[in-house]
Write an enzyme that holds these catalytic residues in place. Structure first.
Site, short mmCIF file in Angstrom:
data_model
loop_
_atom_site.label_atom_id
_atom_site.label_comp_id
_atom_site.label_asym_id
_atom_site.label_seq_id
_atom_site.Cartn_x
_atom_site.Cartn_y
_atom_site.Cartn_z
N CYS A 95 0.82 -1.21 0.00
CA CYS A 95 0.00 0.00 0.00
C CYS A 95 0.86 1.26 0.00
O CYS A 95 1.43 1.60 -1.03
CB CYS A 95 -1.00 -0.04 1.16
SG CYS A 95 -2.36 1.14 0.91
N ARG A 129 -12.10 7.22 -1.54
CA ARG A 129 -11.01 6.26 -1.34
C ARG A 129 -11.43 4.92 -1.94
O ARG A 129 -12.64 4.61 -2.01
CB ARG A 129 -10.72 6.09 0.15
CG ARG A 129 -10.24 7.36 0.84
CD ARG A 129 -9.93 7.10 2.31
NE ARG A 129 -8.80 6.20 2.47
CZ ARG A 129 -7.52 6.58 2.41
NH1 ARG A 129 -7.21 7.84 2.19
NH2 ARG A 129 -6.55 5.71 2.58
N HIS A 195 -3.76 -5.37 2.00
CA HIS A 195 -3.57 -5.59 3.42
C HIS A 195 -4.30 -6.89 3.76
O HIS A 195 -4.84 -7.56 2.91
CB HIS A 195 -4.22 -4.46 4.24
CG HIS A 195 -3.69 -3.11 3.97
ND1 HIS A 195 -2.48 -2.67 4.44
CD2 HIS A 195 -4.21 -2.06 3.29
CE1 HIS A 195 -2.29 -1.42 4.07
NE2 HIS A 195 -3.32 -1.01 3.37
N1 GLN Z 1 -1.79 6.85 2.49
C1 GLN Z 1 -1.94 6.09 1.29
C2 GLN Z 1 -3.25 6.33 0.61
O1 GLN Z 1 -4.22 6.69 1.25
C3 GLN Z 1 -1.73 4.62 1.59
C4 GLN Z 1 -2.76 4.09 2.55
C5 GLN Z 1 -2.42 2.73 3.10
O2 GLN Z 1 -1.27 2.34 3.24
N2 GLN Z 1 -3.47 2.00 3.47
O3 GLN Z 1 -3.35 6.18 -0.59
#
Ligand code: GLN
Length: 241
Positions: A95, A129, A195
């Site tokens: 990620c 998101r 994840h």
């Molecule tokens: N901060 C990054 C995003 O929001 C990665 C998030 C994460 O590692 N879950 O894209």
């Protein structure tokens, strides 16, 4: 006794969704096979020895933690990470870690620099998101297999023309919700948005990483792995994939 030498980058800062659990799985699956594992934590300001690790791991993080790590990675670890990957050490980014493997992560007017180990860019575009369960099909050279996980990222990642994703999205969003690609793989450099953490959900992939990092042949399953395989099969059947 064989030993897997792991370099854990920023284990405190880059540990969203307990991504550090990936290291626990590597350690256990090594131990059950009589393989040792030594973890060296490498934090802000600390140098990385390019010869010292078989596998270098960078988990995910919130944008503010990534900001700290991006600056430090580029300032103190970039050359060593390129040298480590060039000698075949696995570099695994999850990620936020995946995003930092590329050239940059653009957040509005701000650009967080990346390592440039792979040709990709990440942009925080307007829009929701990308969140949810995800399944991807990967082929690491021994036929197609499935990785399952959970994604939650604001950044959309786009690979350069010569770059290959780690896998093909079966369910979920993947790198950007558009092109059907998930993650990246260039030789020993591997990134993914998954994840779960990733390795507790995909023990076979932990074994692949161990074997590849140590230059061993394929590792056979461990007792109990059939439970994971059955759970995967049931979940895939329920999802129709
Ligand atoms: N901060 C990054 C995003 O929001 C990665 C998030 C994460 O590692 N879950 O894209």
């Amino acid at each position: 006794m064989a030993e897997l030498r792991v370099g854990a980058l920023y284990p405190d800062l880059m540990n969203i969704y307990a991504d550090r659990g990936n290291l626990a799985v590597l350690e256990r699956r090594c131990a059950w096979r009589g393989i040792g594992m030594r973890v060296t934590s490498i934090g802000i300001g600390q140098a990385l020895d390019p010869e010292a690790h078989d596998l270098i791991y960078l988990g995910g993080g919130q944008d503010r933690d990534q900001r700290l790590c991006a600056a430090d990675l580029v300032a103190t670890k970039r050359a060593a990470l390129h040298a480590a990957a060039a000698r075949g050490a696995i570099v695994l980014g999850v990620c936020g870690g995946l995003q930092l493997l590329g050239h940059e992560y653009q957040l509005g007017a701000e650009r967080l620099p990346g390592l440039g180990l792979v040709d990709l860019r990440t942009v925080r575009e307007p829009g929701p998101r990308l969140i949810g369960n995800v399944a991807i099909e990967v082929d690491l050279g021994d036929g197609p297999r499935v990785l399952a996980g959970f994604e939650n990222h604001g950044g959309r990642t786009y690979l350069g023309p010569g770059e290959r994703p780690l896998g093909r999205v079966l369910r979920g969003h993947g790198n950007n919700g558009r092109d059907g690609g998930e993650g990246v793989r260039r030789g020993p450099v591997i990134g993914t948005y998954l994840h779960g953490p990733l390795l507790p959900k995909n023990a076979w992939f932990a074994d692949w990483l161990i074997a590849t990092a140590l230059g061993m042949g394929p590792l056979g399953p461990l007792p109990g792995d059939e439970l994971e395989a059955a759970a995967h099969a049931a979940a895939r059947a329920a999802a129709g994939i």
